[in-house]
Scaffold this motif. Structure first.
Motif, short mmCIF file in Angstrom:
data_model
loop_
_atom_site.label_atom_id
_atom_site.label_comp_id
_atom_site.label_asym_id
_atom_site.label_seq_id
_atom_site.Cartn_x
_atom_site.Cartn_y
_atom_site.Cartn_z
N LEU A 17 0.82 -1.21 0.00
CA LEU A 17 0.00 0.00 0.00
C LEU A 17 0.85 1.26 0.00
O LEU A 17 0.50 2.26 -0.64
CB LEU A 17 -0.96 0.00 1.19
N ASP A 18 1.99 1.22 0.69
CA ASP A 18 2.91 2.36 0.66
C ASP A 18 3.42 2.60 -0.76
O ASP A 18 3.48 3.74 -1.23
CB ASP A 18 4.09 2.14 1.61
N GLN A 19 3.79 1.53 -1.44
CA GLN A 19 4.25 1.66 -2.83
C GLN A 19 3.14 2.15 -3.74
O GLN A 19 3.35 2.98 -4.61
CB GLN A 19 4.77 0.32 -3.35
N LEU A 20 1.93 1.65 -3.53
CA LEU A 20 0.80 2.05 -4.35
C LEU A 20 0.49 3.54 -4.17
O LEU A 20 0.13 4.22 -5.13
CB LEU A 20 -0.42 1.20 -4.00
N ALA A 21 0.67 4.04 -2.97
CA ALA A 21 0.38 5.45 -2.68
C ALA A 21 1.51 6.39 -3.10
O ALA A 21 1.30 7.60 -3.18
CB ALA A 21 0.08 5.62 -1.19
N ALA A 22 2.69 5.83 -3.36
CA ALA A 22 3.86 6.65 -3.67
C ALA A 22 3.77 7.26 -5.07
O ALA A 22 3.02 6.79 -5.93
CB ALA A 22 5.12 5.81 -3.55
N LYS A 23 4.55 8.28 -5.29
CA LYS A 23 4.63 8.93 -6.60
C LYS A 23 5.63 8.16 -7.46
O LYS A 23 6.73 8.62 -7.75
CB LYS A 23 5.05 10.39 -6.44
N PRO A 25 5.64 5.05 -10.86
CA PRO A 25 4.76 4.50 -11.89
C PRO A 25 4.22 3.10 -11.62
O PRO A 25 3.20 2.70 -12.19
CB PRO A 25 5.64 4.51 -13.13
N ALA A 26 4.88 2.36 -10.76
CA ALA A 26 4.42 0.99 -10.50
C ALA A 26 4.56 0.71 -9.02
O ALA A 26 5.52 1.14 -8.40
CB ALA A 26 5.24 -0.01 -11.31
N PRO A 27 3.64 0.03 -8.42
CA PRO A 27 2.52 -0.67 -9.04
C PRO A 27 1.43 0.31 -9.47
O PRO A 27 1.30 1.40 -8.92
CB PRO A 27 2.00 -1.60 -7.94
N GLY A 28 0.68 -0.14 -10.45
CA GLY A 28 -0.42 0.66 -10.97
C GLY A 28 -1.65 -0.20 -11.18
O GLY A 28 -1.80 -1.26 -10.56
N GLY A 29 -2.48 0.22 -12.09
CA GLY A 29 -3.76 -0.43 -12.30
C GLY A 29 -3.69 -1.89 -12.67
O GLY A 29 -4.48 -2.70 -12.19
N GLY A 30 -2.75 -2.26 -13.53
CA GLY A 30 -2.64 -3.66 -13.95
C GLY A 30 -2.26 -4.57 -12.80
O GLY A 30 -2.84 -5.65 -12.61
N ALA A 31 -1.30 -4.13 -12.00
CA ALA A 31 -0.87 -4.93 -10.85
C ALA A 31 -1.99 -5.03 -9.83
O ALA A 31 -2.23 -6.10 -9.25
CB ALA A 31 0.38 -4.32 -10.22
N VAL A 32 -2.70 -3.93 -9.62
CA VAL A 32 -3.82 -3.95 -8.67
C VAL A 32 -4.89 -4.92 -9.15
O VAL A 32 -5.43 -5.71 -8.36
CB VAL A 32 -4.39 -2.52 -8.47
N ALA A 33 -5.21 -4.89 -10.43
CA ALA A 33 -6.22 -5.81 -10.98
C ALA A 33 -5.78 -7.26 -10.80
O ALA A 33 -6.59 -8.13 -10.42
CB ALA A 33 -6.46 -5.51 -12.45
N ALA A 34 -4.50 -7.54 -11.05
CA ALA A 34 -4.00 -8.90 -10.89
C ALA A 34 -4.06 -9.35 -9.43
O ALA A 34 -4.38 -10.50 -9.14
CB ALA A 34 -2.58 -9.01 -11.42
N LEU A 35 -3.79 -8.43 -8.50
CA LEU A 35 -3.88 -8.79 -7.09
C LEU A 35 -5.32 -9.04 -6.67
O LEU A 35 -5.58 -9.92 -5.85
CB LEU A 35 -3.24 -7.70 -6.22
N HIS A 36 -6.26 -8.31 -7.24
CA HIS A 36 -7.67 -8.60 -6.97
C HIS A 36 -8.04 -9.98 -7.51
O HIS A 36 -8.80 -10.72 -6.87
CB HIS A 36 -8.58 -7.53 -7.57
N ALA A 37 -7.52 -10.33 -8.67
CA ALA A 37 -7.77 -11.67 -9.22
C ALA A 37 -7.20 -12.73 -8.29
O ALA A 37 -7.83 -13.77 -8.05
CB ALA A 37 -7.17 -11.80 -10.62
#
Length: 87
Positions: A17-23, A25-37
């Protein structure tokens, strides 16, 4: 997942979550979608594992296939999240 060699499967939830909130480029939408899967597959596996009682014995071959497929899907989704973040 990050500039080091940490994978999504090895990271902590807070670290992710820290990485996701950071400025960055990655992780982004694709990685988040894969983690939801991966989470969805994990939940399917959990429910299937609850259906391994004696009274469900007639369905055991199907349940075992569902568990195996869900476990594979979970691992594949984690790999896809890592691949997306690396891209």
């Amino acid at each position: 997942m990050t500039q080091d060699t940490t994978t999504f499967g090895d990271s902590t939830l807070r670290g992710y979550l820290d990485q996701l909130a950071a400025k960055v480029p990655a992780p982004g939408g694709g990685a988040v979608a894969a983690l939801h899967a991966a989470q969805g597959a994990a939940l399917v596996a959990m429910v299937a594992r609850y259906t391994t009682r004696a009274k469900d014995a007639d369905n055991r071959p199907v349940i075992d296939r569902i568990i195996a497929a869900a476990d594979i899907a979970r691992e594949r989704s984690l790999a896809l999240a890592d691949a997306d973040a690396a891209a």
